[in-house]
Design an enzyme around this catalytic site. Structure first.
Site, PDB file in Angstrom:
ATOM      1  N   SER A   1       6.389  59.251  78.680  1.00  0.00           N
ATOM      2  CA  SER A   1       5.237  58.443  78.258  1.00  0.00           C
ATOM      3  C   SER A   1       5.556  56.995  78.606  1.00  0.00           C
ATOM      4  CB  SER A   1       5.081  58.587  76.743  1.00  0.00           C
ATOM      5  OG  SER A   1       4.270  57.578  76.207  1.00  0.00           O
TER       6      SER A   1
ATOM      7  N   TYR B   1       7.669  58.748  67.977  1.00  0.00           N
ATOM      8  CA  TYR B   1       7.183  59.143  69.311  1.00  0.00           C
ATOM      9  C   TYR B   1       7.972  58.374  70.379  1.00  0.00           C
ATOM     10  CZ  TYR B   1       3.822  60.364  72.988  1.00  0.00           C
ATOM     11  OH  TYR B   1       3.231  60.856  74.127  1.00  0.00           O
TER      12      TYR B   1
HETATM   13  P1  NAI Z   1      -2.637  68.069  74.368  1.00  0.00           P
HETATM   14  O1  NAI Z   1      -2.625  67.988  72.878  1.00  0.00           O
HETATM   15  O2  NAI Z   1      -3.924  68.135  75.100  1.00  0.00           O
HETATM   16  O3  NAI Z   1      -1.719  69.288  74.853  1.00  0.00           O
HETATM   17  C1  NAI Z   1      -0.461  69.536  74.296  1.00  0.00           C
HETATM   18  C2  NAI Z   1      -0.217  71.033  74.288  1.00  0.00           C
HETATM   19  O4  NAI Z   1       1.090  71.245  73.739  1.00  0.00           O
HETATM   20  C3  NAI Z   1      -1.211  71.801  73.401  1.00  0.00           C
HETATM   21  O5  NAI Z   1      -1.777  72.868  74.129  1.00  0.00           O
HETATM   22  C4  NAI Z   1      -0.362  72.303  72.242  1.00  0.00           C
HETATM   23  O6  NAI Z   1      -0.761  73.552  71.727  1.00  0.00           O
HETATM   24  C5  NAI Z   1       1.019  72.386  72.901  1.00  0.00           C
HETATM   25  N1  NAI Z   1       2.089  72.387  71.919  1.00  0.00           N
HETATM   26  C6  NAI Z   1       2.216  71.627  70.805  1.00  0.00           C
HETATM   27  N2  NAI Z   1       3.320  71.976  70.136  1.00  0.00           N
HETATM   28  C7  NAI Z   1       3.902  72.978  70.832  1.00  0.00           C
HETATM   29  C8  NAI Z   1       5.073  73.769  70.649  1.00  0.00           C
HETATM   30  N3  NAI Z   1       5.854  73.613  69.562  1.00  0.00           N
HETATM   31  N4  NAI Z   1       5.378  74.691  71.578  1.00  0.00           N
HETATM   32  C9  NAI Z   1       4.568  74.876  72.662  1.00  0.00           C
HETATM   33  N5  NAI Z   1       3.446  74.185  72.880  1.00  0.00           N
HETATM   34  C10 NAI Z   1       3.120  73.248  71.975  1.00  0.00           C
HETATM   35  O7  NAI Z   1      -1.786  66.800  74.844  1.00  0.00           O
HETATM   36  P2  NAI Z   1      -1.579  66.116  76.273  1.00  0.00           P
HETATM   37  O8  NAI Z   1      -2.130  64.768  76.169  1.00  0.00           O
HETATM   38  O9  NAI Z   1      -1.973  66.996  77.365  1.00  0.00           O
HETATM   39  O10 NAI Z   1       0.011  65.952  76.223  1.00  0.00           O
HETATM   40  C11 NAI Z   1       0.896  66.575  77.135  1.00  0.00           C
HETATM   41  C12 NAI Z   1       2.146  65.731  77.212  1.00  0.00           C
HETATM   42  O11 NAI Z   1       1.800  64.435  77.712  1.00  0.00           O
HETATM   43  C13 NAI Z   1       2.851  65.496  75.873  1.00  0.00           C
HETATM   44  O12 NAI Z   1       4.246  65.577  76.059  1.00  0.00           O
HETATM   45  C14 NAI Z   1       2.436  64.072  75.512  1.00  0.00           C
HETATM   46  O13 NAI Z   1       3.377  63.440  74.671  1.00  0.00           O
HETATM   47  C15 NAI Z   1       2.393  63.440  76.898  1.00  0.00           C
HETATM   48  N6  NAI Z   1       1.625  62.225  76.983  1.00  0.00           N
HETATM   49  C16 NAI Z   1       0.269  62.209  76.712  1.00  0.00           C
HETATM   50  C17 NAI Z   1      -0.433  61.034  76.779  1.00  0.00           C
HETATM   51  C18 NAI Z   1      -1.890  60.951  76.484  1.00  0.00           C
HETATM   52  O14 NAI Z   1      -2.421  59.835  76.329  1.00  0.00           O
HETATM   53  N7  NAI Z   1      -2.586  62.047  76.407  1.00  0.00           N
HETATM   54  C19 NAI Z   1       0.238  59.767  77.142  1.00  0.00           C
HETATM   55  C20 NAI Z   1       1.632  59.908  77.409  1.00  0.00           C
HETATM   56  C21 NAI Z   1       2.294  61.087  77.339  1.00  0.00           C
END
Ligand code: NAI
Length: 253
Positions: A141, A154
């Site tokens: 991130s 975080y």
């Molecule tokens: P999202 O919430 O759309 O997707 C995250 C997915 O991870 C979900 O499908 C959820 O069910 C799954 N998940 C949560 N806990 C879990 C576990 N214990 N085991 C397996 N799966 C699990 O979020 P997004 O935005 O797509 O995030 C993806 C990555 O990107 C994360 O690592 C987040 O920290 C990172 N990120 C996101 C940003 C944003 O603004 N959306 C910015 C910077 C980084």
């Protein structure tokens, strides 16, 4: 095609950046092992991949469970082979001053965002080293570089993810393994939108945040997926230990 005959294993593939990455990899000919704790989301990702003309399977996986992670990776290796791993699963937490963070909140975010990536590396590295080839992309991130206020947990997990990536790259490079991170700014996903949903007027808050980006908008999951695909691919064959910032210029303005 970047990923012809390759299998790419993605955690947290049931939503947002993980789903977009699954589609991006499949569009480039890769077979996707989509994993998530959310079975419905994971199956929708398989549907999205198939609609894009690709192939994917879903395996339920909680990344905080080391044994389960190892077992699902081993199954993938046996059934499909394994060429690349995207440690994408991650969670946020409500804004909180450091002194107000409970142990429960701390443990939850650490477990998913850091241990989850750690277990992924531990599960995949023996296979990658044995076959003397493999690529890992960990999702960091902007918080890998910046200390975000009221986001100490975080920020600490994402800073650690970047340094873990560098250590793995340094350690496994001689075995043909590359490890990189992508470090996104605000991306329009359920997780990204959580931050705005806590505001009185989420849409106005989003517009205001967008103005802080030189590109005057927030990012789309597909834009992060493209960066991940690049780092996984042979086009990045001499790139390892890198944290690729995908933030519309936020961090330089
Ligand atoms: P999202 O919430 O759309 O997707 C995250 C997915 O991870 C979900 O499908 C959820 O069910 C799954 N998940 C949560 N806990 C879990 C576990 N214990 N085991 C397996 N799966 C699990 O979020 P997004 O935005 O797509 O995030 C993806 C990555 O990107 C994360 O690592 C987040 O920290 C990172 N990120 C996101 C940003 C944003 O603004 N959306 C910015 C910077 C980084």
């Amino acid at each position: 095609m970047r990923f012809e005959n390759d299998t790419v294993f993605i955690t947290g593939a049931g939503s947002g950046i993980g789903r977009a990455t699954a589609v991006s990899v499949a569009e480039e000919g890769g077979f996707v092992v989509a994993t998530d704790i959310n079975e419905d989301g994971g199956k929708q990702t398989v549907d999205a991949v198939e609609e894009a003309g690709g192939e994917a399977v879903f395996h339920e996986l909680d990344v905080t469970d080391a044994e389960e992670f190892e077992a699902v990776v081993d199954t993938a290796v046996e059934e499909y082979g394994l060429d690349a791993l995207v440690n994408n699963a991650g969670v946020g937490h409500p804004p909180a001053y450091t002194e107000d963070v409970t142990d429960t909140m701390f443990d939850y975010v650490m477990d998913v965002n850091l241990r989850g990536v750690w277990y992924g590396c531990q599960a995949a590295l023996p296979h990658f080293k044995e076959q003397e080839a493999g690529a890992i992309v960990n999702v960091g991130s902007l918080a890998s570089f910046l200390g975000l206020p009221k986001q100490a947990v975080y920020s600490l997990t994402k800073g650690a993810v970047l340094n873990l990536t560098r250590a793995v790259a340094a350690e496994a490079g001689s075995k043909g393994v590359r490890a990189n991170a992508v470090c996104p700014g605000f991306i329009e996903t359920p997780l990204g939108n959580q931050y705005f949903d806590s505001k009185d007027d989420p849409e106005a808050a989003k517009q205001q945040a967008a103005q802080q980006y030189p590109l005057k908008r927030l990012g789309e999951p597909e834009e992060v997926a493209d960066a991940i695909s690049f780092l996984l691919s042979d086009e990045a064959s001499f790139v390892t230990g890198h944290g690729l910032v995908v933030d519309g210029g936020f961090s330089v303005s």
